[in-house]
Write a protein that holds these residues in place. Structure first.
Motif, PDB file in Angstrom:
ATOM      1  N   TRP A  38       0.659  -1.339   0.020  1.00 11.23           N
ATOM      2  CA  TRP A  38       0.145  -0.372  -0.336  1.00 11.23           C
ATOM      3  C   TRP A  38       0.659   1.665  -0.468  1.00 11.23           C
ATOM      4  CZ3 TRP A  38      -4.662   1.577  -1.412  1.00 11.23           C
ATOM      5  CH2 TRP A  38      -5.143   3.024  -1.425  1.00 11.23           C
ATOM      6  N   VAL A  39       1.720   1.453   0.627  1.00  7.84           N
ATOM      7  CA  VAL A  39       2.905   2.120   0.719  1.00  7.84           C
ATOM      8  C   VAL A  39       3.915   2.341  -0.144  1.00  7.84           C
ATOM      9  CG1 VAL A  39       5.366   3.221   1.801  1.00  7.84           C
ATOM     10  CG2 VAL A  39       3.049   2.297   3.371  1.00  7.84           C
ATOM     11  N   ARG A  40       3.896   1.838  -0.765  1.00 15.69           N
ATOM     12  CA  ARG A  40       4.602   0.971  -1.900  1.00 15.69           C
ATOM     13  C   ARG A  40       4.324   1.433  -3.313  1.00 15.69           C
ATOM     14  NH1 ARG A  40       5.866  -3.929  -2.315  1.00 15.69           N
ATOM     15  NH2 ARG A  40       7.318  -3.119  -0.772  1.00 15.69           N
ATOM     16  N   GLN A  41       2.975   1.671  -3.582  1.00 15.82           N
ATOM     17  CA  GLN A  41       1.754   1.798  -4.860  1.00 15.82           C
ATOM     18  C   GLN A  41       1.864   3.587  -4.476  1.00 15.82           C
ATOM     19  OE1 GLN A  41       1.267   0.923  -7.455  1.00 15.82           O
ATOM     20  NE2 GLN A  41       2.549  -1.256  -6.509  1.00 15.82           N
ATOM     21  N   HIS A  42       1.402   3.678  -3.338  1.00  9.75           N
ATOM     22  CA  HIS A  42       1.679   5.305  -3.262  1.00  9.75           C
ATOM     23  C   HIS A  42       2.566   5.940  -3.121  1.00  9.75           C
ATOM     24  CE1 HIS A  42      -2.289   4.125  -1.459  1.00  9.75           C
ATOM     25  NE2 HIS A  42      -1.909   6.271  -0.826  1.00  9.75           N
ATOM     26  N   THR A  43       4.427   5.781  -3.193  1.00 11.92           N
ATOM     27  CA  THR A  43       5.361   6.325  -3.232  1.00 11.92           C
ATOM     28  C   THR A  43       4.524   5.677  -5.095  1.00 11.92           C
ATOM     29  OG1 THR A  43       5.971   5.738  -1.462  1.00 11.92           O
ATOM     30  CG2 THR A  43       7.461   6.014  -3.428  1.00 11.92           C
ATOM     31  N   VAL A  44       4.956   5.203  -5.556  1.00 12.05           N
ATOM     32  CA  VAL A  44       5.119   5.125  -7.666  1.00 12.05           C
ATOM     33  C   VAL A  44       3.933   5.975  -7.838  1.00 12.05           C
ATOM     34  CG1 VAL A  44       4.577   4.204  -9.331  1.00 12.05           C
ATOM     35  CG2 VAL A  44       5.822   2.493  -7.107  1.00 12.05           C
ATOM     36  N   GLN A  45       3.117   6.360  -7.522  1.00 11.88           N
ATOM     37  CA  GLN A  45       1.950   7.576  -7.324  1.00 11.88           C
ATOM     38  C   GLN A  45       2.487   8.877  -7.252  1.00 11.88           C
ATOM     39  OE1 GLN A  45      -0.263   6.905  -9.849  1.00 11.88           O
ATOM     40  NE2 GLN A  45       0.416   4.913  -9.850  1.00 11.88           N
ATOM     41  N   PHE A  46       3.114   8.903  -6.022  1.00 12.64           N
ATOM     42  CA  PHE A  46       4.080  10.255  -5.987  1.00 12.64           C
ATOM     43  C   PHE A  46       4.625  10.779  -6.819  1.00 12.64           C
ATOM     44  CE2 PHE A  46       6.666  11.626  -3.228  1.00 12.64           C
ATOM     45  CZ  PHE A  46       6.726  13.696  -2.864  1.00 12.64           C
ATOM     46  N   LEU A  47       5.552   9.271  -7.130  1.00 12.95           N
ATOM     47  CA  LEU A  47       6.312   9.757  -7.916  1.00 12.95           C
ATOM     48  C   LEU A  47       6.118  10.003  -9.763  1.00 12.95           C
ATOM     49  CD1 LEU A  47       9.149   6.406  -7.452  1.00 12.95           C
ATOM     50  CD2 LEU A  47       9.650   9.692  -6.732  1.00 12.95           C
ATOM     51  N   PHE A  53       7.824  11.946 -12.617  1.00 11.85           N
ATOM     52  CA  PHE A  53       8.419  11.235 -13.884  1.00 11.85           C
ATOM     53  C   PHE A  53       7.918  10.286 -14.621  1.00 11.85           C
ATOM     54  CE2 PHE A  53      11.287  11.879  -8.853  1.00 11.85           C
ATOM     55  CZ  PHE A  53      12.355  11.929  -8.868  1.00 11.85           C
ATOM     56  N   PRO A  54       9.307  10.186 -15.676  1.00 14.41           N
ATOM     57  CA  PRO A  54       8.688   8.962 -16.627  1.00 14.41           C
ATOM     58  C   PRO A  54       8.402   8.043 -15.806  1.00 14.41           C
ATOM     59  CG  PRO A  54      10.153  10.961 -17.577  1.00 14.41           C
ATOM     60  CD  PRO A  54      10.541  10.797 -15.796  1.00 14.41           C
ATOM     61  N   LYS A  55       7.342   6.395 -15.648  1.00 15.27           N
ATOM     62  CA  LYS A  55       7.436   5.874 -16.095  1.00 15.27           C
ATOM     63  C   LYS A  55       8.449   4.988 -15.730  1.00 15.27           C
ATOM     64  CE  LYS A  55       3.005   3.887 -16.715  1.00 15.27           C
ATOM     65  NZ  LYS A  55       2.002   3.869 -16.996  1.00 15.27           N
ATOM     66  N   SER A  56       8.744   4.610 -17.487  1.00  9.29           N
ATOM     67  CA  SER A  56      10.182   4.402 -17.670  1.00  9.29           C
ATOM     68  C   SER A  56      11.290   4.198 -17.282  1.00  9.29           C
ATOM     69  CB  SER A  56      10.167   4.049 -19.186  1.00  9.29           C
ATOM     70  OG  SER A  56      10.564   5.295 -19.905  1.00  9.29           O
ATOM     71  N   TYR A  57      11.613   5.531 -16.591  1.00  9.85           N
ATOM     72  CA  TYR A  57      13.044   5.096 -15.243  1.00  9.85           C
ATOM     73  C   TYR A  57      12.928   5.141 -14.194  1.00  9.85           C
ATOM     74  CZ  TYR A  57      14.394   8.916 -18.974  1.00  9.85           C
ATOM     75  OH  TYR A  57      14.628   9.059 -19.794  1.00  9.85           O
ATOM     76  N   ILE A  58      11.595   3.997 -13.966  1.00 14.18           N
ATOM     77  CA  ILE A  58      11.160   3.782 -12.338  1.00 14.18           C
ATOM     78  C   ILE A  58      11.170   2.112 -12.119  1.00 14.18           C
ATOM     79  CG2 ILE A  58       9.442   3.505 -10.599  1.00 14.18           C
ATOM     80  CD1 ILE A  58       8.391   6.390 -11.661  1.00 14.18           C
ATOM     81  N   HIS A  79      18.587   7.698 -14.034  1.00 15.32           N
ATOM     82  CA  HIS A  79      18.743   8.631 -15.206  1.00 15.32           C
ATOM     83  C   HIS A  79      18.554   8.075 -16.713  1.00 15.32           C
ATOM     84  CE1 HIS A  79      20.295  11.923 -13.171  1.00 15.32           C
ATOM     85  NE2 HIS A  79      20.592  11.615 -11.875  1.00 15.32           N
ATOM     86  N   PRO A  80      18.529   9.167 -17.299  1.00 21.13           N
ATOM     87  CA  PRO A  80      18.614   8.929 -18.902  1.00 21.13           C
ATOM     88  C   PRO A  80      19.837   7.711 -19.054  1.00 21.13           C
ATOM     89  CG  PRO A  80      17.656  10.653 -18.759  1.00 21.13           C
ATOM     90  CD  PRO A  80      17.765  10.431 -17.199  1.00 21.13           C
ATOM     91  N   ASN A  81      21.002   7.907 -18.450  1.00 22.20           N
ATOM     92  CA  ASN A  81      21.837   7.044 -18.783  1.00 22.20           C
ATOM     93  C   ASN A  81      22.583   5.757 -18.272  1.00 22.20           C
ATOM     94  OD1 ASN A  81      22.462   7.561 -16.322  1.00 22.20           O
ATOM     95  ND2 ASN A  81      24.614   9.396 -17.131  1.00 22.20           N
ATOM     96  N   GLY A  82      21.140   5.797 -17.492  1.00 24.09           N
ATOM     97  CA  GLY A  82      21.204   4.442 -16.518  1.00 24.09           C
ATOM     98  C   GLY A  82      21.621   4.366 -14.913  1.00 24.09           C
ATOM     99  N   ASP A  83      22.659   5.760 -15.217  1.00 29.35           N
ATOM    100  CA  ASP A  83      22.567   5.607 -13.043  1.00 29.35           C
ATOM    101  C   ASP A  83      21.748   6.233 -12.803  1.00 29.35           C
ATOM    102  OD1 ASP A  83      24.632   5.932 -14.161  1.00 29.35           O
ATOM    103  OD2 ASP A  83      25.566   7.961 -13.581  1.00 29.35           O
TER     104      ASP A  83
END
Length: 147
Positions: A38-47, A53-58, A79-83
């Motif tokens: 429940w906390v993790r899914q709220h955190t993802v929506q917060f991001l 944040f783009p979904k593809s970077y998470i 980051h886009p560079n993978g870091d």
């Protein structure tokens, strides 16, 4: 589930065999709904919704090796560079955030080397920026938005 210290987000749920699952947008599947999830899914929506944040970077719940032990991080943002830009540790609301929680995320970050850290139990959120040179973290009022 307990009301958390996040904005209200809408989620998809599924019930099966007296168990509730929540849809994870990142993993693209239903996950058993536990207090920590429940906390993790709220955190993802917060991001996604608040910090843009783009979904593809998470990335959510992946195995990492730390001193030959298999561990699983909760959320990272790349980051886009993978870091790794951000490492997040989620705890269930009834789990207090303690020095042990910060020690755990610090151990993970020895391997992952994220610039920012977030620790949350859904009720209390802590944001830090890493100072690798001086081997410490600097607490922040909030997490920077995606640039």
């Amino acid at each position: 589930m307990k009301k958390l210290n996040f904005p209200v987000y809408s989620f998809r749920f599924k019930n099966s065999e007296n168990k509730t699952a929540i849809f994870d947008e990142i993993r693209k599947k239903f996950i058993l709904l536990t207090p920590e999830e429940w906390v993790r899914q709220h955190t993802v929506q917060f991001l996604l919704q608040d910090k843009k944040f783009p979904k593809s970077y998470i990335n959510v719940e992946k195995l990492i090796k730390i001193n030959d032990l298999s561990k699983r991080y909760d959320v990272v943002v790349f980051h886009p560079n993978g870091d790794i830009f951000l490492l997040i540790e989620c705890k269930a609301p009834e789990v207090p955030i303690s020095q042990n929680t910060f020690d755990q995320i610090a151990r993970y970050n020895l391997v992952l080397k994220a610039k920012y850290l977030m620790v949350t139990n859904g009720l209390n959120h802590y944001f830090c920026q890493m100072d690798f040179e001086n081997e410490k973290y600097i607490f922040l009022k909030e997490l920077p938005k995606y640039k």
